[in-house]
Design a protein around this motif. Structure first.
Motif, PDB file in Angstrom:
ATOM      1  N   UNK A   1      47.161  38.310  35.055  1.00 21.21           N
ATOM      2  CA  UNK A   1      47.546  38.441  36.464  1.00 21.21           C
ATOM      3  C   UNK A   1      46.429  37.966  37.390  1.00 21.21           C
ATOM      4  N   UNK A   2      45.184  37.996  36.906  1.00 13.94           N
ATOM      5  CA  UNK A   2      44.037  37.502  37.670  1.00 13.94           C
ATOM      6  C   UNK A   2      43.201  36.641  36.741  1.00 13.94           C
ATOM      7  N   UNK A   3      42.643  35.562  37.305  1.00 16.09           N
ATOM      8  CA  UNK A   3      41.718  34.727  36.556  1.00 16.09           C
ATOM      9  C   UNK A   3      40.701  34.162  37.535  1.00 16.09           C
ATOM     10  N   UNK A   4      39.859  33.274  37.069  1.00 17.81           N
ATOM     11  CA  UNK A   4      38.788  32.764  37.928  1.00 17.81           C
ATOM     12  C   UNK A   4      39.285  31.968  39.126  1.00 17.81           C
ATOM     13  N   UNK A   5      40.564  31.610  39.133  1.00 18.61           N
ATOM     14  CA  UNK A   5      41.107  30.935  40.316  1.00 18.61           C
ATOM     15  C   UNK A   5      41.541  31.951  41.387  1.00 18.61           C
ATOM     16  N   UNK A   6      41.542  33.242  41.041  1.00 17.91           N
ATOM     17  CA  UNK A   6      41.884  34.283  42.011  1.00 17.91           C
ATOM     18  C   UNK A   6      40.781  34.347  43.066  1.00 17.91           C
ATOM     19  N   UNK A   7      41.132  34.194  44.350  1.00 20.37           N
ATOM     20  CA  UNK A   7      40.111  34.230  45.398  1.00 20.37           C
ATOM     21  C   UNK A   7      39.267  35.506  45.332  1.00 20.37           C
ATOM     22  N   UNK A   8      37.965  35.292  45.300  1.00 20.77           N
ATOM     23  CA  UNK A   8      37.021  36.404  45.318  1.00 20.77           C
ATOM     24  C   UNK A   8      36.616  36.925  43.952  1.00 20.77           C
ATOM     25  N   UNK A   9      37.375  36.627  42.912  1.00 20.46           N
ATOM     26  CA  UNK A   9      37.060  37.181  41.594  1.00 20.46           C
ATOM     27  C   UNK A   9      35.756  36.619  41.039  1.00 20.46           C
TER      28      UNK A   9
END
Length: 124
Positions: free
Chosen positions: A87-95
């Motif tokens: 659901x989240x990866x390095x393309x997720x803003x801010x991660x």
């Protein structure tokens, strides 16, 4: 509030005393064990002085990143689950920034003399 000296100051004083006055007199395996003990005291000193601020910063980043409220442990569990599920990866803003800042804060406590950490600090 307790009077001076603070716990971190007491622990640092013991570590400094052992390092400066006892360690030079000890050799062999006992010297190794003493250095391990001194390193542990140094680590606890850094935890006491740095962890509160870095934990607060990490919690604030997690709340913003996840859009949720909770303890540091709870939010890190949610983050881990979201990363594991995709659901989240390095393309997720801010991660990426959150993970990097968290890593640097942990290195400041655990391995402040780590060459790559020191190099990264020099670039900032």
């Amino acid at each position: 509030m307790q009077d001076e000296p603070r716990p971190d100051e007491l622990i640092k004083a013991v570590a400094d005393f052992l390092r400066d006055h006892i360690a030079p007199q000890i050799t062999g395996h006992a010297a190794f064990k003493l250095r391990v003990g001194i390193n542990a005291l140094d680590l606890v000193t850094r935890q006491l002085t740095l962890a509160g601020h870095s934990d607060a910063d990490e919690l604030a980043r997690l709340k913003e990143l996840l859009g949720a409220d909770g303890s540091l442990r709870e939010l890190n569990t949610i983050l881990s689950e979201r990363i594991a599920s995709g659901a989240m990866d390095l393309s997720t803003p801010g991660l990426r920034d959150h993970l990097w800042q968290t890593t640097l804060a942990k290195l400041a406590v655990d391995q402040p003399n780590y060459a790559s950490y020191r190099r990264e600090l020099g670039q900032k």
